[in-house]
Design an enzyme around this catalytic site. Structure first.
Site, PDB file in Angstrom:
ATOM      1  N   ASN A  21       0.877  -1.173   0.000  1.00  0.00           N
ATOM      2  CA  ASN A  21       0.000   0.000   0.000  1.00  0.00           C
ATOM      3  C   ASN A  21       0.912   1.221   0.000  1.00  0.00           C
ATOM      4  OD1 ASN A  21      -1.812   2.025   0.469  1.00  0.00           O
ATOM      5  ND2 ASN A  21      -2.735   1.114   2.294  1.00  0.00           N
ATOM      6  N   LYS A  28       3.200   0.828   3.167  1.00  0.00           N
ATOM      7  CA  LYS A  28       2.860  -0.188   4.165  1.00  0.00           C
ATOM      8  C   LYS A  28       2.894  -1.540   3.454  1.00  0.00           C
ATOM      9  CE  LYS A  28      -0.395   2.799   6.472  1.00  0.00           C
ATOM     10  NZ  LYS A  28      -1.783   3.145   6.220  1.00  0.00           N
ATOM     11  N   ARG A 106      -2.502  -2.124  -3.543  1.00  0.00           N
ATOM     12  CA  ARG A 106      -3.690  -1.291  -3.396  1.00  0.00           C
ATOM     13  C   ARG A 106      -3.557  -0.138  -4.399  1.00  0.00           C
ATOM     14  NH1 ARG A 106      -5.078   3.344   0.911  1.00  0.00           N
ATOM     15  NH2 ARG A 106      -7.189   3.670   0.191  1.00  0.00           N
ATOM     16  N   LEU A 224     -15.726   4.269   9.346  1.00  0.00           N
ATOM     17  CA  LEU A 224     -15.417   5.527  10.031  1.00  0.00           C
ATOM     18  C   LEU A 224     -13.980   5.484  10.534  1.00  0.00           C
ATOM     19  CD1 LEU A 224     -18.705   5.776  12.158  1.00  0.00           C
ATOM     20  CD2 LEU A 224     -18.320   6.514   9.788  1.00  0.00           C
ATOM     21  N   ASP A 297      -8.804  13.248  16.386  1.00  0.00           N
ATOM     22  CA  ASP A 297      -8.837  11.942  17.030  1.00  0.00           C
ATOM     23  C   ASP A 297     -10.063  11.865  17.945  1.00  0.00           C
ATOM     24  OD1 ASP A 297      -8.404   9.701  18.792  1.00  0.00           O
ATOM     25  OD2 ASP A 297      -6.330   9.699  18.102  1.00  0.00           O
ATOM     26  N   MET A 298     -10.914  10.891  17.652  1.00  0.00           N
ATOM     27  CA  MET A 298     -12.181  10.796  18.387  1.00  0.00           C
ATOM     28  C   MET A 298     -11.970  10.578  19.892  1.00  0.00           C
ATOM     29  SD  MET A 298     -15.333  11.228  18.065  1.00  0.00           S
ATOM     30  CE  MET A 298     -15.736  11.254  16.316  1.00  0.00           C
ATOM     31  N   VAL A 346     -12.728   4.628  14.160  1.00  0.00           N
ATOM     32  CA  VAL A 346     -13.798   5.174  14.995  1.00  0.00           C
ATOM     33  C   VAL A 346     -14.931   4.149  15.127  1.00  0.00           C
ATOM     34  CG1 VAL A 346     -15.503   7.016  15.233  1.00  0.00           C
ATOM     35  CG2 VAL A 346     -13.228   7.541  14.301  1.00  0.00           C
ATOM     36  N   GLU A 348     -14.976   0.942  14.923  1.00  0.00           N
ATOM     37  CA  GLU A 348     -14.676  -0.254  15.717  1.00  0.00           C
ATOM     38  C   GLU A 348     -14.466   0.060  17.190  1.00  0.00           C
ATOM     39  OE1 GLU A 348     -11.289  -2.222  13.845  1.00  0.00           O
ATOM     40  OE2 GLU A 348     -12.232  -1.881  11.902  1.00  0.00           O
ATOM     41  N   GLU A 399      -8.317  -4.578   5.256  1.00  0.00           N
ATOM     42  CA  GLU A 399      -8.132  -4.335   3.822  1.00  0.00           C
ATOM     43  C   GLU A 399      -6.983  -5.161   3.251  1.00  0.00           C
ATOM     44  OE1 GLU A 399      -8.582  -0.103   5.003  1.00  0.00           O
ATOM     45  OE2 GLU A 399      -9.214   0.161   2.938  1.00  0.00           O
TER      46      GLU A 399
END
Ligand code: AMP
Length: 431
Positions: A21, A28, A106, A224, A297-298, A346, A348, A399
């Site tokens: 990727n 990655k 990817r 998300l 960052d949530m 987010v 998960e 993925e």
């Protein structure tokens, strides 16, 4: 390391896939064994081209030797991939291994042509290059990754797995913008959608979780992460998704605005005197959660809300309101919904986001069980109460596994997993 093989030695059934990727400044990679779908090694090269480049490589075989780190400038993607190949070789997992069946790449944008994973030829690569104008941020890095990997192993099947492919089943009335047809077609302007590999994987896993086949169920997938997108999947086929020509459309994201009146851009140019490039940066990098409250960052946003921070609370409400609008819209598009599925960073991990997005949707047959929602787990799971008409689920996305699976299925179909076991040693360095 190369396993020495004698000429005429028995052919090897290659069962491993390397997934690459390549982003604009990072690569990655993961090496997977398709026999048991396990990871043999994972790695990341980041800040390519800077003095502070870093490679992190983790072998996952042989008793967990731990992560190795290299620091110092890695000039370009070619050097990054060579360094990754050296690290793999040091674990006996080099690119020259006869057990390597293929490399899966990817590729973000496959346009209308690439509806399935595709073995990369010169002609396919030229077509991916032709798509650069519609994916200027992504396809160039993917192309460099492909070129470098092909140079390292020209004999090995290399497969492109496209982020857009899963969405090519969208009906024309969902994919077309309501603008002048000639202009749209001349510039290939339409809704392509992204994160398709994740939507494909998660929608299939959700069907499994429900004990049904993908063909039997209609699901809404909410991916998300820092980027975020929704899709409506009917019987395994995507019929609508929230990202469009680019990944800017749709949900509120970490740094992207998502849906916005396009006239905002004219206004910023005419009235605020901003250039097109400045507006591009504003909407892609300085909007969404970060634009609304300074954090993307949530976890940090939730911490601030707990402390009574009103900007963070408003950002959260805007984020959740957009999610609700999409759940409602996609329920209407699908007619019957079997599950709403949360995935990515987010989706998960953030129970408050899941709870708030579903709250008030009882009329749609949706509800979340607080106890189930609070459970932390890496497994696919239901978080709706038994009485709910529509399931709500959390399904961790993967993925890389999906790319490896699609790549391997293709090379197997083509009968190209049998390797002579005589590959040239490549990219090996003793270290
Ligand atoms: P992704 O792009 O899928 O890697 O998701 C990254 C995002 O997930 C981060 O920016 C966070 O907002 C979010 N995230 C990761 N871990 C958590 C967590 N434990 N709780 C809430 N949000 C999280």
């Amino acid at each position: 390391m190369t396993t020495p093989t004698k000429e005429g030695s028995a052919a090897v059934q290659a069962r491993r896939v390397l997934v690459l990727n390549s982003g604009s400044s990072s690569v990655k990679y993961q090496l997977l064994d398709m026999d048991d779908r396990s990871r043999l090694a994972i790695g990341l090269v980041e800040r390519i081209g800077e003095d502070t480049s870093r490679l992190l490589h983790t072998p996952l075989t042989g008793g967990g030797a731990g992560t190795r780190e290299r620091t110092g400038r890695i000039a370009d993607h070619e050097a990054a991939l060579k360094a990754a190949a050296e690290e793999l070789a040091a674990d006996g997992l080099g690119l020259d291994s006869p057990e390597l069946a293929a490399i899966g790449h990817r590729v973000v944008h496959g346009g209308l042509r690439f509806t399935e994973p595709t073995v990369i030829t010169d002609e396919v690569l030229a077509e991916i290059e032709r798509l650069v104008p519609v994916a200027p941020l992504h396809n160039p890095a993917n192309i460099i990754g492909i070129r470098t990997a092909r140079a390292l192993r020209p004999d090995l099947p290399q497969v492109a797995v496209f982020d857009t492919a899963f969405h090519t089943t969208m009906p024309e009335y969902a994919a077309r913008y309501a603008i002048d047809v000639e202009t749209a077609d001349a510039h290939r302007i339409r809704r392509y959608g992204f994160h398709g590999t994740s939507h494909a994987y998660v929608s299939r896993k959700a069907a499994e979780l429900l004990g049904r086949t993908a063909e039997e169920v209609n699901v809404i997938v909410l991916h998300l992460g820092n980027g975020a997108s929704a899709s409506a999947v009917a019987g395994g086929r995507c019929v609508e998704t929230s990202m469009g020509l680019t990944p800017l459309e749709g949900l509120v994201m970490g740094t992207r605005s998502g849906d916005i009146d396009p006239a905002v851009t004219f206004h910023l140019k005419r009235v605020a005197g901003m250039s097109v490039d400045e507006i591009d940066v504003l909407l892609n990098k300085r909007s969404g959660l970060v634009g609304l409250c300074g954090d993307n960052d949530m976890r940090e946003i939730r911490r601030r809300i707990e402390e009574g921070d009103e900007r963070a609370a408003l950002a959260f409400d805007i984020y959740v309101h957009r999610l609700k609008k999409y759940i409602g819209a996609y329920s209407a598009v699908l007619g019957r919904v079997d599950a709403v599925v949360f995935t990515a960073g987010v989706g998960e991990n953030s129970a408050p986001v899941r709870e708030a997005a579903i709250a008030g949707l009882e009329g749609f047959g949706l509800a979340v069980d607080a106890g189930l929602n609070a459970v932390r787990s890496g497994e696919p799971r239901l978080i709706s109460p038994d009485y709910a008409r529509v399931a709500v689920a959390v399904v961790p996305t993967d993925e890389e596994l999906e790319i490896a699976g699609q790549t391997f299925a293709l090379v197997e179909r083509l009968g190209r997993t049998e390797q002579p076991g005589q590959a040239e040693p490549l990219g090996q360095v003793d270290n």
